[in-house]
Design a protein around this motif. Structure first.
Motif, PDB file in Angstrom:
ATOM      1  N   ALA A   1      32.037  44.083  42.515  1.00  0.00           N
ATOM      2  CA  ALA A   1      30.945  44.549  43.373  1.00  0.00           C
ATOM      3  C   ALA A   1      31.213  45.944  43.934  1.00  0.00           C
ATOM      4  CB  ALA A   1      30.718  43.561  44.513  1.00  0.00           C
TER       5      ALA A   1
ATOM      6  N   ARG B   1      37.675  35.290  44.167  1.00  0.00           N
ATOM      7  CA  ARG B   1      37.081  36.067  45.263  1.00  0.00           C
ATOM      8  C   ARG B   1      37.496  37.531  45.186  1.00  0.00           C
ATOM      9  NH1 ARG B   1      37.737  32.424  50.674  1.00  0.00           N
ATOM     10  NH2 ARG B   1      36.345  34.008  51.491  1.00  0.00           N
TER      11      ARG B   1
ATOM     12  N   GLU C   1      35.495  39.126  42.300  1.00  0.00           N
ATOM     13  CA  GLU C   1      34.106  39.453  42.623  1.00  0.00           C
ATOM     14  C   GLU C   1      34.019  40.669  43.542  1.00  0.00           C
ATOM     15  OE1 GLU C   1      31.576  38.245  41.023  1.00  0.00           O
ATOM     16  OE2 GLU C   1      33.022  37.024  39.925  1.00  0.00           O
TER      17      GLU C   1
ATOM     18  N   ARG D   1      35.190  43.626  33.260  1.00  0.00           N
ATOM     19  CA  ARG D   1      35.365  42.315  33.903  1.00  0.00           C
ATOM     20  C   ARG D   1      36.589  41.591  33.341  1.00  0.00           C
ATOM     21  NH1 ARG D   1      31.832  38.764  36.754  1.00  0.00           N
ATOM     22  NH2 ARG D   1      32.848  36.732  36.934  1.00  0.00           N
TER      23      ARG D   1
END
Length: 245
Positions: free
Chosen positions: A173, A166, A169, A147
């Motif tokens: 994902a 955005r 993420e 991350r």
């Protein structure tokens, strides 16, 4: 991939980059759908989409190229394709292998061989150890380290802080195994020897920003040199932009 279709008119396919959702193309789709039938392609396994047909072993890029060509074949007419990053490389591969499927191609901030950014003298063979090592590193990182690395990366790729989050993420994902495998494939895919055979009219957008380490003339030379073999290519520099133009 899965597809969301909106609007009516000439067909335009929008293909995002590695570990991305279709969200970066939303504003483009909203503008185009008044006059075009827009197809937003979400690659399976990226941005939380189920792995589906990408669950098996690679190579994944040739399979994506074939799937895009098959999808366009079902539409019954050539389409315009706009691809960002890996999506742009994929579009270039479609244009070379299935020229009858595309009427026009726009590549958004992608080179025909990514690895010249690492080593200007790289070849698909010489970069292989690094590509395999990069894939292994992506897979081996603990979640917190992964991350943190993605956060640092997104700050160099996206100017808008909200969109940095955005894009982050979406990458977090994404299936890590698919991300690693496709990263290695992109690093080893050199389309430069095949550019001369491409007949699809092509525009390449590329970004430059003062935050980049290279001056605009150097970035311009990079794209001119690497796309020199593509007949009639149109190169457009977009200033004050990073990779997610």
């Amino acid at each position: 991939f899965t597809v969301t279709v909106r609007g009516s008119g000439p067909d335009v396919l929008l293909l995002p980059g590695l570990a991305s959702s279709t969200a970066p193309f939303e504003a483009t789709a909203a503008r185009l759908e008044a006059t075009h039938r827009v197809h937003l392609l979400q690659v399976a396994g990226f941005a939380g989409a189920p792995l589906a047909g990408n669950a098996g072993p690679g190579p994944h890029l040739p399979r994506l190229v074939g799937a895009v060509a098959d999808y366009v074949g079902c539409l019954g007419r050539p389409v315009s394709l706009i691809g960002h990053s890996m999506g742009g490389l994929t579009g270039l591969m479609v244009a070379e292998a299935h020229p009858q499927r595309l009427s026009r191609l726009m590549i958004v901030d992608a080179l025909p061989f990514f690895s010249v950014l690492i080593d200007p003298n790289a070849t698909a063979e010489t970069i292989r150890p690094m590509a395999e090592g990069t894939a292994a590193f992506i897979l081996a990182q603990p979640e917190a380290a992964f991350r943190a690395g993605q956060e640092r990366t997104m700050r160099t790729l996206v100017k808008n802080p909200d969109w940095q989050g955005r894009a982050l993420e979406a990458s977090l994902a994404s299936d890590r195994g698919l991300m690693a495998a496709v990263t290695a494939e992109v690093m080893q895919t050199d389309m430069r020897p095949r550019l001369a055979s491409i007949t699809v009219p092509t525009t390449v957008l590329y970004a430059w920003d003062a935050a980049m380490p290279a001056p605009p003339a150097a970035v311009e030379r990079l794209y001119q040199t690497n796309y020199a073999g593509l007949p009639g290519v149109r190169l457009e520099r977009i200033d004050n932009a990073l990779h997610f133009i």
